[in-house]
Design a protein around this motif. Structure first.
Motif, mmCIF file in Angstrom:
data_model
loop_
_atom_site.group_PDB
_atom_site.id
_atom_site.type_symbol
_atom_site.label_atom_id
_atom_site.label_comp_id
_atom_site.label_asym_id
_atom_site.label_seq_id
_atom_site.Cartn_x
_atom_site.Cartn_y
_atom_site.Cartn_z
ATOM 1 N N TRP A 88 32.936 23.996 -13.221
ATOM 2 C CA TRP A 88 34.186 24.675 -12.917
ATOM 3 C C TRP A 88 35.228 24.544 -14.027
ATOM 4 N N CYS A 89 35.204 23.462 -14.776
ATOM 5 C CA CYS A 89 36.242 23.203 -15.792
ATOM 6 C C CYS A 89 35.750 23.355 -17.229
ATOM 7 N N GLY A 90 34.449 23.448 -17.431
ATOM 8 C CA GLY A 90 33.908 23.536 -18.782
ATOM 9 C C GLY A 90 33.653 22.161 -19.379
ATOM 10 N N GLU A 91 33.492 22.118 -20.696
ATOM 11 C CA GLU A 91 33.175 20.861 -21.382
ATOM 12 C C GLU A 91 34.352 19.908 -21.368
ATOM 13 N N ARG A 92 34.056 18.661 -21.023
ATOM 14 C CA ARG A 92 35.060 17.601 -21.010
ATOM 15 C C ARG A 92 34.415 16.319 -21.510
ATOM 16 N N GLU A 93 35.238 15.340 -21.877
ATOM 17 C CA GLU A 93 34.725 14.053 -22.338
ATOM 18 C C GLU A 93 34.099 13.285 -21.180
ATOM 19 N N GLU A 94 33.073 12.507 -21.490
ATOM 20 C CA GLU A 94 32.333 11.796 -20.449
ATOM 21 C C GLU A 94 33.200 10.824 -19.649
ATOM 22 N N ILE A 95 34.290 10.350 -20.198
ATOM 23 C CA ILE A 95 35.165 9.401 -19.505
ATOM 24 C C ILE A 95 35.777 10.004 -18.238
ATOM 25 N N GLU A 96 35.799 11.339 -18.140
ATOM 26 C CA GLU A 96 36.360 12.011 -16.974
ATOM 27 C C GLU A 96 35.397 12.054 -15.789
ATOM 28 N N PHE A 97 34.140 11.657 -15.980
ATOM 29 C CA PHE A 97 33.109 11.797 -14.964
ATOM 30 C C PHE A 97 32.626 10.449 -14.448
ATOM 31 N N ARG A 98 32.071 10.472 -13.242
ATOM 32 C CA ARG A 98 31.456 9.295 -12.640
ATOM 33 C C ARG A 98 30.069 9.674 -12.134
ATOM 34 N N TYR A 99 29.137 8.768 -12.355
ATOM 35 C CA TYR A 99 27.751 8.937 -11.941
ATOM 36 C C TYR A 99 27.645 8.699 -10.438
ATOM 37 N N ARG B 230 23.491 13.191 -9.550
ATOM 38 C CA ARG B 230 24.759 13.690 -9.016
ATOM 39 C C ARG B 230 25.882 13.148 -9.889
ATOM 40 N N TRP B 231 26.864 13.987 -10.143
ATOM 41 C CA TRP B 231 28.034 13.589 -10.933
ATOM 42 C C TRP B 231 29.284 14.156 -10.271
ATOM 43 N N VAL B 232 30.419 13.493 -10.475
ATOM 44 C CA VAL B 232 31.695 13.993 -9.984
ATOM 45 C C VAL B 232 32.670 14.041 -11.153
ATOM 46 N N HIS B 233 33.446 15.117 -11.224
ATOM 47 C CA HIS B 233 34.474 15.247 -12.259
ATOM 48 C C HIS B 233 35.730 14.545 -11.724
ATOM 49 N N CYS C 191 38.651 18.284 -11.656
ATOM 50 C CA CYS C 191 38.679 19.052 -10.404
ATOM 51 C C CYS C 191 38.208 18.245 -9.196
ATOM 52 N N ARG C 192 37.612 17.077 -9.436
ATOM 53 C CA ARG C 192 37.112 16.172 -8.394
ATOM 54 C C ARG C 192 35.982 16.777 -7.566
ATOM 55 N N ARG C 193 35.256 17.684 -8.154
ATOM 56 C CA ARG C 193 34.142 18.313 -7.456
ATOM 57 C C ARG C 193 32.826 17.691 -7.896
ATOM 58 N N TRP C 194 31.894 17.613 -6.949
ATOM 59 C CA TRP C 194 30.559 17.092 -7.224
ATOM 60 C C TRP C 194 29.660 18.205 -7.752
ATOM 61 N N PHE C 195 28.735 17.827 -8.621
ATOM 62 C CA PHE C 195 27.728 18.751 -9.115
ATOM 63 C C PHE C 195 26.479 17.960 -9.457
ATOM 64 N N ASN C 196 25.385 18.660 -9.661
ATOM 65 C CA ASN C 196 24.136 18.031 -10.071
ATOM 66 C C ASN C 196 23.878 18.350 -11.532
ATOM 67 N N ALA C 197 23.133 17.485 -12.167
ATOM 68 C CA ALA C 197 22.759 17.689 -13.561
ATOM 69 C C ALA C 197 21.356 17.154 -13.787
ATOM 70 N N VAL C 198 20.637 17.788 -14.680
ATOM 71 C CA VAL C 198 19.362 17.251 -15.141
ATOM 72 C C VAL C 198 19.658 16.631 -16.495
ATOM 73 N N ARG C 199 19.422 15.317 -16.566
ATOM 74 C CA ARG C 199 19.724 14.576 -17.792
ATOM 75 C C ARG C 199 18.471 13.859 -18.246
ATOM 76 N N ASP C 200 18.223 13.871 -19.542
ATOM 77 C CA ASP C 200 17.100 13.141 -20.118
ATOM 78 C C ASP C 200 17.532 11.689 -20.259
ATOM 79 N N THR C 201 16.893 10.796 -19.518
ATOM 80 C CA THR C 201 17.307 9.392 -19.526
ATOM 81 C C THR C 201 16.952 8.675 -20.826
ATOM 82 N N ALA C 202 16.074 9.245 -21.620
ATOM 83 C CA ALA C 202 15.718 8.631 -22.903
ATOM 84 C C ALA C 202 16.728 8.979 -23.995
#
Length: 95
Positions: free
Chosen positions: A8-19, A56-59, A63-74
């Motif tokens: 919803w907000c576009g690219e942001r720094e990782e510090i804005e998100f929580r796992y 699952r991640w939350v911004h 915007c404080r909205r939850w979303f899903n992401a596929v992330r390569d853990t390696a």
């Protein structure tokens, strides 16, 4: 610094998100019917693959909205970002 794309907000720094843990984990249909071992399996046990993983991640600072992401853990690279109501998208490195 890693950039994460909020749907919803576009690219942001990782510090804005929580796992928020593994995505697509279904809540038990009848949690009261589970014994202690089954409940512990649901609450504490999650997949831990090396490679693509749906999370699952939350911004939190946006915007404080939850979303899903596929992330390569390696590599920590985000391969796809999608709404929590959607199915996991196919990525070239998905397993």
């Amino acid at each position: 610094m890693q950039l994460i794309t909020c749907p919803w907000c576009g690219e942001r720094e990782e510090i804005e998100f929580r796992y928020g843990g593994q995505a697509h984990v279904a809540y038990p249909e009848d949690p009261y019917a589970l014994d202690d071992e089954q409940w512990a399996q649901y609450v504490f046990f999650r997949d831990n693959p090396k490679g693509p993983f749906a999370e699952r991640w939350v911004h939190a600072a946006g915007c404080r909205r939850w979303f899903n992401a596929v992330r390569d853990t390696a590599t920590h690279a985000f391969l796809a970002v999608y709404d929590v109501r959607d199915r996991r998208p196919h990525t070239e490195t998905s397993r």
